[in-house]
Design an enzyme around this catalytic site. Structure first.
Site, PDB file in Angstrom:
ATOM      1  CB  SER A 139      -0.931  -0.201   1.511  1.00 24.00           C
ATOM      2  OG  SER A 139      -1.395   1.788   1.764  1.00 24.00           O
TER       3      SER A 139
ATOM      4  CE1 TYR B 188      -4.421  -1.875   4.655  1.00 22.99           C
ATOM      5  CE2 TYR B 188      -3.575   0.306   4.746  1.00 22.99           C
ATOM      6  CZ  TYR B 188      -4.395  -1.298   3.631  1.00 22.99           C
ATOM      7  OH  TYR B 188      -4.424  -1.391   3.128  1.00 22.99           O
TER       8      TYR B 188
HETATM    9  N1  LIG Z   1      -8.486   0.267  -1.979  1.00 22.62           N
HETATM   10  C1  LIG Z   1      -7.169   1.115  -1.477  1.00 22.62           C
HETATM   11  O1  LIG Z   1      -7.541   2.386  -1.723  1.00 22.62           O
HETATM   12  C2  LIG Z   1      -5.868   0.595  -1.590  1.00 22.62           C
HETATM   13  C3  LIG Z   1      -4.642   0.957  -1.275  1.00 22.62           C
HETATM   14  C4  LIG Z   1      -4.123   0.336  -0.884  1.00 22.62           C
HETATM   15  C5  LIG Z   1      -3.855  -1.065  -0.856  1.00 22.62           C
HETATM   16  N2  LIG Z   1      -5.034  -1.940  -1.114  1.00 22.62           N
HETATM   17  C6  LIG Z   1      -4.906  -3.181  -1.000  1.00 22.62           C
HETATM   18  O2  LIG Z   1      -5.327  -3.972  -2.415  1.00 22.62           O
HETATM   19  C7  LIG Z   1      -5.917  -4.498  -1.698  1.00 22.62           C
HETATM   20  C8  LIG Z   1      -7.192  -5.338  -2.118  1.00 22.62           C
HETATM   21  O3  LIG Z   1      -7.865  -4.557  -1.664  1.00 22.62           O
HETATM   22  P1  LIG Z   1      -9.398  -3.961  -2.103  1.00 22.62           P
HETATM   23  O4  LIG Z   1      -9.736  -2.256  -2.026  1.00 22.62           O
HETATM   24  O5  LIG Z   1     -10.025  -4.034  -3.591  1.00 22.62           O
HETATM   25  O6  LIG Z   1     -10.051  -4.360  -1.098  1.00 22.62           O
HETATM   26  P2  LIG Z   1     -12.396  -4.826  -1.081  1.00 22.62           P
HETATM   27  O7  LIG Z   1     -12.375  -4.569  -2.252  1.00 22.62           O
HETATM   28  O8  LIG Z   1     -12.752  -4.416   0.463  1.00 22.62           O
HETATM   29  O9  LIG Z   1     -11.286  -6.456  -1.147  1.00 22.62           O
HETATM   30  C9  LIG Z   1     -11.382  -7.384  -0.556  1.00 22.62           C
HETATM   31  C10 LIG Z   1     -10.941  -8.883  -0.920  1.00 22.62           C
HETATM   32  O10 LIG Z   1      -9.632  -9.096  -0.345  1.00 22.62           O
HETATM   33  C11 LIG Z   1     -11.721  -9.936   0.554  1.00 22.62           C
HETATM   34  N3  LIG Z   1     -11.028 -10.727   2.120  1.00 22.62           N
HETATM   35  C12 LIG Z   1     -11.362 -10.106   3.668  1.00 22.62           C
HETATM   36  N4  LIG Z   1     -10.879 -10.579   4.358  1.00 22.62           N
HETATM   37  C13 LIG Z   1     -10.909 -11.657   3.643  1.00 22.62           C
HETATM   38  C14 LIG Z   1     -11.032 -12.530   4.561  1.00 22.62           C
HETATM   39  N5  LIG Z   1     -10.918 -12.629   6.032  1.00 22.62           N
HETATM   40  N6  LIG Z   1     -10.234 -14.208   4.016  1.00 22.62           N
HETATM   41  C15 LIG Z   1     -10.703 -14.137   2.741  1.00 22.62           C
HETATM   42  N7  LIG Z   1     -10.688 -13.780   1.532  1.00 22.62           N
HETATM   43  C16 LIG Z   1     -10.827 -11.937   2.750  1.00 22.62           C
HETATM   44  C17 LIG Z   1     -12.495  -9.730  -0.004  1.00 22.62           C
HETATM   45  O11 LIG Z   1     -13.326 -11.007   0.312  1.00 22.62           O
HETATM   46  P3  LIG Z   1     -14.933 -10.063  -0.167  1.00 22.62           P
HETATM   47  O12 LIG Z   1     -15.233  -9.640  -1.038  1.00 22.62           O
HETATM   48  O13 LIG Z   1     -15.555 -11.479   0.435  1.00 22.62           O
HETATM   49  O14 LIG Z   1     -15.827  -9.200   0.759  1.00 22.62           O
HETATM   50  C18 LIG Z   1     -12.146  -8.681  -0.497  1.00 22.62           C
HETATM   51  O15 LIG Z   1     -12.794 -10.158  -1.954  1.00 22.62           O
HETATM   52  C19 LIG Z   1      -5.652  -5.176   0.034  1.00 22.62           C
HETATM   53  O16 LIG Z   1      -4.937  -5.616   0.354  1.00 22.62           O
HETATM   54  C20 LIG Z   1      -5.365  -3.710   0.156  1.00 22.62           C
HETATM   55  O17 LIG Z   1      -4.365  -3.306   1.810  1.00 22.62           O
HETATM   56  C21 LIG Z   1      -6.122  -1.184  -1.304  1.00 22.62           C
END
Ligand SMILES: NC(=O)c1ccc[n+]([C@@H]2O[C@H](COP(=O)([O-])OP(=O)(O)OC[C@H]3O[C@@H](n4cnc5c(N)ncnc54)[C@H](OP(=O)(O)O)[C@@H]3O)[C@@H](O)[C@H]2O)c1
Ligand SMILES: *[C@@H]1O[C@H](CO)[C@@H](O)[C@H](O)[C@H]1NC(C)=O
Length: 327
Positions: free
Chosen positions: A199, A214
């Site tokens: 991130s 985090y």
């Molecule tokens: N969005 C941002 O701005 C941002 C910025 C920096 C880094 N990131 C990183 O990018 C990655 C993806 O994030 P995102 O923004 O795409 O988040 P998201 O839309 O909330 O998606 C997260 C995914 O992980 C799954 N997940 C969460 N908890 C889990 C668990 N306990 N067991 C199995 N699967 C689980 C969720 O499953 P469900 O579909 O069942 O909920 C979903 O498919 C993460 O590592 C996050 O830290 C995101």
């Protein structure tokens, strides 16, 4: 043409101000060449360099956290590049609907699913299932994407034991375990790409106050990946940490996309093009502009601004939570 000895003679007979000017000119030329070459590298990487042929790594890819957000975007981009997919998710329903969406769009894609909630205390049977698939299929790519953040910003003493354990498990333990179980297979085949999603909160910002745990786990992912990159690059395995800034997903609590906050699909389109290249990157080019900007401003000032904005997020989050409790 002016010969070097002539320049020397010229300088020897010229007043000191001229000598200083000549020295400055040399420094100026060097820094201009440096800047231009950095600019060219940036343009090449973000706009011109073709993505790698991902099938060369193997015909299958594993994606964790695939049922939403960035992970889902990755699945479509990988399927588009003719990779078959092993989907790991915690909801059977979401896994099934993703599988049918993928098959409807990309007829030839093969999909296997593993139902696994990474926050469960016993992950052994889930990991055994993944191991089994890894030994049967030609898996070339791992996208370690699942991640967990706080519902909203808060001081570290306000993070309860359960949230702490879950964040450590999903963002650290699962990342490590996935790499651990896939590496022997990649080493045997002398090929592989591992993408760990870090991130910007750790790799770009000097600090992420009120997200200490985090961002701390994301800092771990950055360093862990860099070390693995050096360890395994001679074995044909490309390890990379991709550090997104804001992407419009539920984790970020952002619904509408904008120039600096792309939709997961737009983001993933950039992200797959970076697989196999530098050990640390932020694949979406406007994010890289923000990264450059952060480095131009004194970090103590960035800290102050970030702290203030996270305090606002905390305040809004608390208010929303209180409203929910009242209902
Ligand atoms: N969005 C941002 O701005 C941002 C910025 C920096 C880094 N990131 C990183 O990018 C990655 C993806 O994030 P995102 O923004 O795409 O988040 P998201 O839309 O909330 O998606 C997260 C995914 O992980 C799954 N997940 C969460 N908890 C889990 C668990 N306990 N067991 C199995 N699967 C689980 C969720 O499953 P469900 O579909 O069942 O909920 C979903 O498919 C993460 O590592 C996050 O830290 C995101
Ligand atoms: C990519 O690599 C695969 C496997 O080596 C090969 O079959 C395919 O033709 C390549 N695709 C392109 C566009 O080069």
């Amino acid at each position: 043409m002016v010969e070097i000895p002539e320049i020397r003679a010229l300088l020897a007979n010229s007043p000191p101000e001229y000598k200083a000017l000549a020295a400055l000119a040399v420094v100026g030329v060097f820094s201009l060449v440096g800047t231009l070459s950095r600019l060219c590298t940036w343009l090449w990487r973000y706009f011109l360099r073709p993505g790698k042929n991902l099938s060369r790594y193997g015909s299958w890819a594993v994606v964790t956290g695939c049922t939403d957000g960035i992970g889902k975007g990755f699945c479509f981009q990988l399927a588009k590049r003719r990779l078959n997919l092993i989907l790991i998710g915690r909801s059977q329903e979401k896994l099934e609907s993703l599988t049918s969406e993928l098959k409807a769009k990309y007829k030839s894609v093969q999909v296997r699913t593993v139902l696994l909630d990474f926050t469960h205390s016993d992950l052994s049977s889930g990991f055994a299932q993944i191991e089994q698939l890894l030994s049967e299929l030609d898996v070339g790519i791992l996208v370690n994407n699942a991640g967990l953040s706080y519902p909203y910003a808060r001081f570290f003493h306000e993070v309860d034991a359960e949230l702490t354990a879950n964040i450590l498990r999903v963002n650290v333990e699962v990342i490590v375990r996935m790499v651990q179980i896939i590496l022997p297979h990649m080493l045997k085949r002398k090929h592989g790409a591992i993408v760990n999603i870090g991130s910007g909160s750790a790799s770009v910002l000097p600090s992420d106050p009120l997200y200490a745990l985090y961002a701390g786990t994301k800092g771990f992912i950055d360093k862990f990946s860099r070390n693995l990159y050096v360890e395994y690059k001679h074995s044909g395995i490309d390890v990379q940490c991709q550090a997104p800034l804001h992407v419009a997903t539920k984790l970020a609590s952002i619904r509408r996309s904008s120039f600096f906050c792309p939709s997961p699909d737009t983001y993933a389109r950039s992200a797959v093009k970076w697989i196999g290249y530098e050990p640390l990157c932020t694949p979406y080019w406007p994010h890289s502009l923000l990264w450059k900007l952060v480095n131009l401003i004194p970090h103590s000032l960035v800290d102050t601004v970030r702290f203030q904005s996270c305090m606002d997020v905390r305040k809004r989050g608390k208010a929303k939570e209180a409203r929910k409790k009242d209902q």
